[in-house]
Write a protein that holds these residues in place. Structure first.
Motif, PDB file in Angstrom:
ATOM      1  N   GLY A  81       0.404   2.186 -15.313  1.00 46.85           N
ATOM      2  CA  GLY A  81      -0.644   1.842 -14.357  1.00 46.85           C
ATOM      3  C   GLY A  81      -1.579   0.804 -14.943  1.00 46.85           C
ATOM      4  O   GLY A  81      -1.821   0.786 -16.157  1.00 46.85           O
ATOM      5  N   ASN A 140      -4.945   0.267 -14.322  1.00 52.20           N
ATOM      6  CA  ASN A 140      -6.231   0.842 -14.720  1.00 52.20           C
ATOM      7  C   ASN A 140      -6.182   2.357 -14.839  1.00 52.20           C
ATOM      8  O   ASN A 140      -6.927   2.947 -15.608  1.00 52.20           O
ATOM      9  CB  ASN A 140      -7.324   0.446 -13.714  1.00 52.20           C
ATOM     10  N   ARG A 141      -5.301   2.964 -14.082  1.00 50.82           N
ATOM     11  CA  ARG A 141      -5.159   4.416 -14.040  1.00 50.82           C
ATOM     12  C   ARG A 141      -3.700   4.715 -13.757  1.00 50.82           C
ATOM     13  O   ARG A 141      -3.042   3.972 -13.029  1.00 50.82           O
ATOM     14  CB  ARG A 141      -6.048   4.984 -12.921  1.00 50.82           C
ATOM     15  N   GLU A 160      -3.402  16.262 -11.004  1.00 58.03           N
ATOM     16  CA  GLU A 160      -4.826  15.935 -10.873  1.00 58.03           C
ATOM     17  C   GLU A 160      -5.703  17.107 -11.298  1.00 58.03           C
ATOM     18  O   GLU A 160      -6.713  16.922 -11.977  1.00 58.03           O
ATOM     19  CB  GLU A 160      -5.144  15.556  -9.427  1.00 58.03           C
ATOM     20  N   THR A 187       2.642   4.948  -0.329  1.00 57.09           N
ATOM     21  CA  THR A 187       2.223   6.349  -0.222  1.00 57.09           C
ATOM     22  C   THR A 187       2.976   7.220  -1.233  1.00 57.09           C
ATOM     23  O   THR A 187       2.580   8.338  -1.509  1.00 57.09           O
ATOM     24  CB  THR A 187       2.462   6.885   1.194  1.00 57.09           C
ATOM     25  N   LEU A 246      -0.326   5.521 -12.158  1.00 57.82           N
ATOM     26  CA  LEU A 246       0.109   5.603 -10.765  1.00 57.82           C
ATOM     27  C   LEU A 246       0.392   7.047 -10.360  1.00 57.82           C
ATOM     28  O   LEU A 246       0.219   7.416  -9.200  1.00 57.82           O
ATOM     29  CB  LEU A 246       1.364   4.752 -10.557  1.00 57.82           C
ATOM     30  N   SER A 247       0.825   7.863 -11.317  1.00 54.74           N
ATOM     31  CA  SER A 247       1.167   9.256 -11.028  1.00 54.74           C
ATOM     32  C   SER A 247      -0.043  10.100 -10.661  1.00 54.74           C
ATOM     33  O   SER A 247       0.116  11.221 -10.161  1.00 54.74           O
ATOM     34  CB  SER A 247       1.882   9.886 -12.227  1.00 54.74           C
ATOM     35  N   LEU A 248      -1.261   9.589 -10.926  1.00 51.54           N
ATOM     36  CA  LEU A 248      -2.476  10.306 -10.532  1.00 51.54           C
ATOM     37  C   LEU A 248      -3.069   9.756  -9.239  1.00 51.54           C
ATOM     38  O   LEU A 248      -4.070  10.260  -8.739  1.00 51.54           O
ATOM     39  CB  LEU A 248      -3.521  10.236 -11.657  1.00 51.54           C
ATOM     40  N   LYS A 249      -2.443   8.711  -8.704  1.00 51.47           N
ATOM     41  CA  LYS A 249      -2.893   8.117  -7.449  1.00 51.47           C
ATOM     42  C   LYS A 249      -1.995   8.505  -6.280  1.00 51.47           C
ATOM     43  O   LYS A 249      -2.448   8.596  -5.141  1.00 51.47           O
ATOM     44  CB  LYS A 249      -2.903   6.590  -7.555  1.00 51.47           C
ATOM     45  N   LEU A 250      -0.688   8.689  -6.584  1.00 50.93           N
ATOM     46  CA  LEU A 250       0.315   8.877  -5.546  1.00 50.93           C
ATOM     47  C   LEU A 250       1.350   9.904  -5.991  1.00 50.93           C
ATOM     48  O   LEU A 250       1.533  10.126  -7.191  1.00 50.93           O
ATOM     49  CB  LEU A 250       1.058   7.557  -5.296  1.00 50.93           C
ATOM     50  N   ASP A 283       0.821  -1.211   0.000  1.00 49.87           N
ATOM     51  CA  ASP A 283       0.000   0.000   0.000  1.00 49.87           C
ATOM     52  C   ASP A 283       0.860   1.269   0.000  1.00 49.87           C
ATOM     53  O   ASP A 283       0.902   2.022   0.976  1.00 49.87           O
ATOM     54  CB  ASP A 283      -0.930  -0.008   1.217  1.00 49.87           C
TER      55      ASP A 283
END
Length: 382
Positions: free
Chosen positions: A134, A136-137, A347, A115, A139-143, A113
């Motif tokens: 990524g 499905n999306r 984002e 951060t 990774l740079s827009l998740k973390l 998980d």
């Protein structure tokens, strides 16, 4: 408490994961040969690194390069519908994920998980838009997501953080050619940062229009006084001769080949090059050539000792660049964390420009440590 240090009502433990994609052969890759890499994943603060061998066959490499080029064509309005471009954006991210992370790598990430993701890519594959990776999306827009580079070239020494004072100095160069309204907006956003804050102050020096010349820039940069240098203007990238890539000042181009000769007393922490293709490099090359010329502007500044470099993989619109800049610096002040601020800017750009599929947020690159102070050893100290 030596381990943990959170208690029952505490914060989440920062988990910084390094993903390394390195070419273990010393020789540069030959055209048409399968590309062999060692992919490794490591959680900061732990004693084990997991790794696997990856081979990218010529067919998969060709598809990655085709999709990369297709999105370039979309970014300059040369081809494809919005729906087609969205499909290609998704396919490219999923293909990068499949080839380099795979189901076993995905399992590793799921176990921990993260951060923050720090993606350490080999210097020979800086030519791919890794920020899209990524399942499905991206990774740079998740973390918070930072690129690092593995190179066989010895870079210059970075700025000494222990020698710093409480003043953050920014040099902002904007709209040197006089035809970018967005460049003016970027400079205005940075000017607004100047002032006194709790425990520190920000000073901003600007060069705009005709005053934004190469000579004026070099005189100021060489002093070594500036913590951040921001450029908002036109940029060019040459894949056939990346050392000739550069940024346009009022009196001409400043190229990647010239970066090594700046001669600053101390490099800045961050260079934010808000211009088209300012984060790109050619494939199959060293970070810097044997003669000292950088493989594009990002490679040149990183090799010259810059700690963090921000730019764009694709051509960026005036609107997209202005939005990214304003969002980044606003978030930087609020969050006091470069990685979180850059993710928030990404984002914001993706969300607000969704209707046109402007690629500013998707192609924004941050080379450097996106985790900054969010570290496990800091949070678990006795």
């Amino acid at each position: 408490m030596m381990f943990g240090g959170y208690s029952k009502g505490g914060l989440e433990l920062p988990t910084v994961i390094h993903i390394s994609i390195s070419r273990f052969l010393k020789s540069l890759p030959k055209k048409g040969e399968p590309l062999q890499f060692l992919v490794a994943m490591h959680v900061e603060g732990t004693g084990v690194t997991w790794q696997k061998n990856v081979t990218v066959d010529p067919l998969a490499e060709k598809r990655l390069l085709e999709l990369t080029e297709d999105l370039y064509l979309w970014s300059i309005n040369a081809s494809f519908t919005k729906e087609e471009a969205e499909e290609k954006l998704s396919e490219l991210g999923k293909t990068l994920h499949k080839e380099f992370i795979g189901s076993d790598g995905e399992a590793f990430l799921g176990m921990h998980d993260p951060t923050t993701i720090l993606l350490n890519v080999d210097e020979t594959i800086m030519n791919l838009p890794w920020e899209l990776i990524g399942k499905n999306r991206p990774l740079s827009l998740k973390l918070p997501f930072g690129r690092l580079v593995t190179t066989r070239i010895l870079p210059e020494r970075e700025r000494d953080a222990l020698a710093e004072d409480s003043t953050l100095k920014i040099l902002a160069i904007g709209n040197p050619t006089g035809d970018l309204y967005g460049g003016i907006r970027e400079i205005e956003a940075i000017r607004e940062l100047a002032g006194e804050y709790a425990g520190y102050r920000i000073e901003v020096k600007t060069l705009t229009g005709d005053s934004a010349s190469k000579q004026a820039f070099l005189e100021l940069a060489r002093t070594g006084e500036y913590d951040i240098i921001h450029f908002a203007g036109h940029g060019d990238f040459s894949e056939s001769s990346p050392k000739m890539s550069g940024i346009r000042f009022s009196d001409g181009m400043f190229t990647a080949a010239e970066v090594a000769d700046i001669g600053w007393k101390s490099p800045p922490y961050i260079v934010f090059n808000s211009s088209c293709e300012s984060g790109r490099s050619a494939g199959g090359k060293r970070l810097v050539s044997g003669k000292g010329s950088g493989n594009g502007m990002a490679a040149a500044f990183i090799a010259a000792g810059v700690t963090g470099y921000a730019g764009y993989f694709y051509p960026v619109t005036d609107t997209g660049a202005a939005l990214m800049t304003k969002s980044f610096y606003t978030a930087m002040l609020e969050l006091k964390n470069i990685g979180l601020a850059f993710m928030e800017a990404r984002e914001t750009a993706v969300w607000e420009l969704e209707g046109t599929l402007d690629l500013a947020g998707y192609s924004a690159i941050f080379y450097g440590d996106a985790a900054t102070g969010k570290r496990r050893d800091v949070y678990t100290k006795a």
